[in-house]
Scaffold this motif. Structure first.
Motif, PDB file in Angstrom:
ATOM      1  N   ARG A  83     -95.497  -1.856 -79.874  1.00 60.59           N
ATOM      2  CA  ARG A  83     -95.546  -1.203 -81.181  1.00 60.59           C
ATOM      3  C   ARG A  83     -94.751   0.087 -81.177  1.00 60.59           C
ATOM      4  NH1 ARG A  83    -100.267   0.544 -82.816  1.00 60.59           N
ATOM      5  NH2 ARG A  83    -101.369   0.405 -80.825  1.00 60.59           N
ATOM      6  N   ALA A  84     -94.763   0.795 -80.052  1.00 64.56           N
ATOM      7  CA  ALA A  84     -94.016   2.053 -79.964  1.00 64.56           C
ATOM      8  C   ALA A  84     -92.517   1.825 -80.113  1.00 64.56           C
ATOM      9  CB  ALA A  84     -94.311   2.745 -78.642  1.00 64.56           C
ATOM     10  N   SER A  85     -92.025   0.658 -79.717  1.00 67.27           N
ATOM     11  CA  SER A  85     -90.589   0.390 -79.794  1.00 67.27           C
ATOM     12  C   SER A  85     -90.096   0.247 -81.222  1.00 67.27           C
ATOM     13  CB  SER A  85     -90.242  -0.877 -78.992  1.00 67.27           C
ATOM     14  OG  SER A  85     -90.770  -2.026 -79.616  1.00 67.27           O
ATOM     15  N   TYR A  86     -91.021   0.111 -82.185  1.00 62.65           N
ATOM     16  CA  TYR A  86     -90.629  -0.014 -83.592  1.00 62.65           C
ATOM     17  C   TYR A  86     -90.823   1.291 -84.364  1.00 62.65           C
ATOM     18  CZ  TYR A  86     -90.342  -5.002 -82.688  1.00 62.65           C
ATOM     19  OH  TYR A  86     -89.979  -6.229 -82.178  1.00 62.65           O
ATOM     20  N   VAL A  87     -91.247   2.350 -83.690  1.00 65.73           N
ATOM     21  CA  VAL A  87     -91.413   3.657 -84.341  1.00 65.73           C
ATOM     22  C   VAL A  87     -90.043   4.326 -84.466  1.00 65.73           C
ATOM     23  CG1 VAL A  87     -92.424   5.953 -84.153  1.00 65.73           C
ATOM     24  CG2 VAL A  87     -93.779   3.940 -83.542  1.00 65.73           C
ATOM     25  N   ASP A  88     -89.772   4.906 -85.622  1.00 62.44           N
ATOM     26  CA  ASP A  88     -88.489   5.557 -85.886  1.00 62.44           C
ATOM     27  C   ASP A  88     -88.253   6.698 -84.893  1.00 62.44           C
ATOM     28  OD1 ASP A  88     -86.231   6.742 -86.928  1.00 62.44           O
ATOM     29  OD2 ASP A  88     -87.182   7.422 -88.784  1.00 62.44           O
ATOM     30  N   PRO A  89     -87.212   6.615 -84.054  1.00 62.01           N
ATOM     31  CA  PRO A  89     -86.972   7.676 -83.067  1.00 62.01           C
ATOM     32  C   PRO A  89     -86.398   8.948 -83.668  1.00 62.01           C
ATOM     33  CG  PRO A  89     -85.228   6.042 -82.951  1.00 62.01           C
ATOM     34  CD  PRO A  89     -86.236   5.512 -83.929  1.00 62.01           C
ATOM     35  N   TYR A  90     -86.016   8.925 -84.951  1.00 62.81           N
ATOM     36  CA  TYR A  90     -85.449  10.109 -85.586  1.00 62.81           C
ATOM     37  C   TYR A  90     -86.368  10.667 -86.672  1.00 62.81           C
ATOM     38  CZ  TYR A  90     -81.202   8.265 -83.416  1.00 62.81           C
ATOM     39  OH  TYR A  90     -80.285   7.784 -82.517  1.00 62.81           O
ATOM     40  N   ALA A  91     -87.612  10.236 -86.690  1.00 59.70           N
ATOM     41  CA  ALA A  91     -88.516  10.586 -87.782  1.00 59.70           C
ATOM     42  C   ALA A  91     -88.753  12.081 -87.878  1.00 59.70           C
ATOM     43  CB  ALA A  91     -89.850   9.872 -87.591  1.00 59.70           C
ATOM     44  N   LEU A  92     -89.054  12.531 -89.090  1.00 58.20           N
ATOM     45  CA  LEU A  92     -89.527  13.899 -89.309  1.00 58.20           C
ATOM     46  C   LEU A  92     -91.011  13.924 -88.949  1.00 58.20           C
ATOM     47  CD1 LEU A  92     -87.824  14.685 -92.736  1.00 58.20           C
ATOM     48  CD2 LEU A  92     -87.167  15.556 -90.491  1.00 58.20           C
ATOM     49  N   GLY A  93     -91.323  14.339 -87.753  1.00 61.95           N
ATOM     50  CA  GLY A  93     -92.687  14.253 -87.260  1.00 61.95           C
ATOM     51  C   GLY A  93     -92.762  13.173 -86.194  1.00 61.95           C
ATOM     52  N   ASP A  94     -93.962  12.637 -85.982  1.00 65.03           N
ATOM     53  CA  ASP A  94     -94.125  11.643 -84.924  1.00 65.03           C
ATOM     54  C   ASP A  94     -93.768  10.234 -85.375  1.00 65.03           C
ATOM     55  OD1 ASP A  94     -96.309  10.856 -86.488  1.00 65.03           O
ATOM     56  OD2 ASP A  94     -97.801  11.732 -85.135  1.00 65.03           O
ATOM     57  N   GLY A  95     -93.550  10.022 -86.673  1.00 67.83           N
ATOM     58  CA  GLY A  95     -93.173   8.707 -87.177  1.00 67.83           C
ATOM     59  C   GLY A  95     -94.324   7.745 -87.321  1.00 67.83           C
ATOM     60  N   LEU A  96     -95.544   8.157 -86.960  1.00 68.13           N
ATOM     61  CA  LEU A  96     -96.673   7.226 -86.994  1.00 68.13           C
ATOM     62  C   LEU A  96     -97.187   6.968 -88.410  1.00 68.13           C
ATOM     63  CD1 LEU A  96     -98.647   8.340 -83.825  1.00 68.13           C
ATOM     64  CD2 LEU A  96     -96.904   6.566 -84.082  1.00 68.13           C
ATOM     65  N   ASN A  97     -96.706   7.735 -89.380  1.00 70.29           N
ATOM     66  CA  ASN A  97     -97.036   7.412 -90.771  1.00 70.29           C
ATOM     67  C   ASN A  97     -96.346   6.132 -91.219  1.00 70.29           C
ATOM     68  OD1 ASN A  97     -94.580   8.932 -90.571  1.00 70.29           O
ATOM     69  ND2 ASN A  97     -94.596   9.167 -92.792  1.00 70.29           N
ATOM     70  N   HIS A  98     -95.454   5.594 -90.374  1.00 69.64           N
ATOM     71  CA  HIS A  98     -94.826   4.299 -90.642  1.00 69.64           C
ATOM     72  C   HIS A  98     -94.988   3.364 -89.439  1.00 69.64           C
ATOM     73  CE1 HIS A  98     -93.051   5.854 -94.306  1.00 69.64           C
ATOM     74  NE2 HIS A  98     -92.552   6.873 -93.642  1.00 69.64           N
TER      75      HIS A  98
END
Length: 523
Positions: free
Chosen positions: A37-52
């Protein structure tokens, strides 16, 4: 990452859904571990990206498997987020708009199904990348050229579906789509245009069909899962001329836009091209700390040092001329006549003729070099684009970049910008570069983005594409007649996808089952 489930599902029901998916694709292609699941988290997100964050991913190998998965998703009420290769850099990576959605990873579907040399088109699956198609054409000595985006890491199909751009006469990728195969939100399978006829011989030859044309309805939408796409390719020209042109002063953008608009409008220049400011080069070739370690945006004096060091102008753009030699030479003279009086010197063109080795001057190979910009600030770098579409007017471009520069400086970010010249528009692509490890900088970047949305709306300009975090506010800025377009989009969505299975929240289109959820805002 904490455990996450799709909205309205508990752990037992979700577990049953994943087991059902495994019965279609095999348990090894249901990806639900924390690492997966972590591999699909946006690596450039504003924040930790876990809101998506995704709750899991599932990777089919065929259209038939996609159909089966979509039917099961309806049965178990599990929303799916289709992604081709998951390289939607700066726009959300492979992450879903709505947290808890299961990513439908189409990367295993990577066949080049057909390349027709005589008629100049191809048929590809979602997982075919730019490197794959480029290598296939070169290795098989096929005299067709493909159009490449600035960063060619992703999917040929995915880029076209997001209205991505390249820089040849075939660079408007969405406009070169011809025929799709689509799994509908209920699991049916259809083909668009002439492909709707069984045994059609003109599926990739004619962009329409009989009745409504649906290809563009699947672009930037959540109305279906595209499993095959036809795309027109450019016949290899007899020759090319290419030139890089430097504009020394910031205000040169005014006359350049006006002159080049006329050349573009009249097809003397027949491709999209980018006016990039000096930071396009500096951010690839160096890091900020090599030039300046102070707070706030880069001072103009530092920008001057960069330009002098790299021998570049405030703006740079590249022009190409493609075709038969007589036509190319005639266009060359028209371009010289329009631009050289302003430049005060001859344009230096680089020639390529058919039969000579292919190089970057003629048929650029895929590259990911542009991605180096994320290292500009150091730390875990990130980037995000704000890209309003405007009329191709020089005075407007000059006014806009001055206002944009001031906004970046207000928020303490370095001004990385460009204007992409289209046939009858310019697209002002502003890249927000930031260090994800600097919470204050991330906060300022988010605030800047919201400010830019408001500024553009007030001026009458809207974005053509945006990051997951900003799909809702950008969608709401298209507010003619109280948001009639948004209401229509959601009416279509609810009619064809009553369970809201395909990509809820994509570009602000929320189906009824998830209408009240929204995406939140990390900024």
């Amino acid at each position: 990452m904490s455990e996450l489930f799709p909205p309205n599902l508990d752990a037992p029901r979700f577990s049953r859904a994943l087991k059902a998916f495994a019965s279609v694709v095999g348990s090894q292609w249901v990806l639900s571990s924390e690492e997966d699941r972590a591999s699909y988290v946006d690596p450039y997100a504003l924040g930790d990206g876990l809101n998506h964050a995704a709750s899991a991913a599932v990777a089919p190998a065929s259209a038939e498997e996609v159909q089966a998965l979509v039917r099961l998703a309806n049965e178990h009420k599990v929303p799916l987020w289709p992604t081709a290769r998951g390289k939607n850099l700066g726009y959300g990576w492979a992450a879903p708009a709505m947290p808890g959605t299961v990513v439908l990873d189409l990367g295993r579907m990577d066949r080049i199904l057909d390349v027709d040399v005589k008629f100049g088109h191809c048929l590809v699956e979602p997982g075919v990348g730019f490197y794959d198609l480029y290598n296939f054409l070169r290795e098989n000595d096929i005299p067709l050229w493909m159009s490449l985006p600035g960063n060619a890491w992703g999917s040929v199909m995915g880029n076209a579906l997001e209205r991505g751009l390249g820089y040849t006469p075939y660079g408007d990728h969405a406009a070169k789509i011809c025929g799709m195969e689509v799994v509908t939100p209920t699991g049916d399978l259809l083909r668009t245009g002439m492909g709707a006829m069984a045994g059609s011989k003109t599926w990739q030859a004619y962009q329409h069909g009989f009745g409504p044309s649906w290809d563009q309805a699947f672009v930037q939408s959540n109305f279906g899962v595209v499993t095959k796409m036809g795309l027109w390719l450019m016949p290899e020209p007899e020759m090319t001329l290419r030139a890089k042109i430097e504009l020394p002063q910031a205000d040169d953008i005014g006359w350049a836009i006006d002159e080049l608009h006329q050349l573009r409008l009249n097809n003397v220049v027949d491709h999209n091209f980018v006016f990039g400011n000096y930071l396009h080069d500096a951010a690839v070739l160096s890091q900020r700390s090599e030039w300046y370690d102070g707070k706030g945006a880069l001072p103009d004096a530092i920008a001057d040092k960069m330009m002098k060091h790299y021998d570049i102008g405030w703006w740079r753009f590249s022009l190409g001329i493609y075709g038969h030699e007589g036509i190319v030479r005639a266009k060359e003279q028209l371009i010289r006549k329009a631009l050289e009086p302003h430049l005060g010197k001859p344009i230096e063109f680089e020639e390529w003729h058919r039969g000579e080795p292919l190089d970057r001057a003629a048929a650029r190979a895929p590259s990911a070099t542009a991605l180096q910009i994320v290292n500009w600030w150091g730390g875990r770098g990130g980037h995000m684009g704000f890209s309003p579409v405007m009329p191709p007017d020089g005075a407007l471009a000059r006014k806009t970049f001055r206002a944009m520069k001031a906004r970046f400086e207000e928020h303490g970010l370095d001004y990385y910008t460009s204007f992409t010249m289209g046939h009858r528009h310019i697209n002002n692509v502003n890249i927000l570069l930031y260090d994800r490890d600097d919470a204050d900088m991330v906060s300022r970047a988010g605030k800047l983005f919201h400010t830019l949305i408001g500024d553009a709306k007030a001026a009458g300009f809207g974005e053509y594409r945006t990051h997951l975090d900003f799909m809702d506010p950008v969608s709401k800025s298209f507010d003619f007649n109280g948001g009639a377009l948004g209401r229509f989009n959601e009416s279509v969505k609810n009619a064809i996808d009553p369970n809201g299975i395909i990509a809820p929240g994509k570009n602000g289109i929320w189906p009824a089952p998830y209408k009240t959820i929204g995406t939140g805002d990390p900024a």
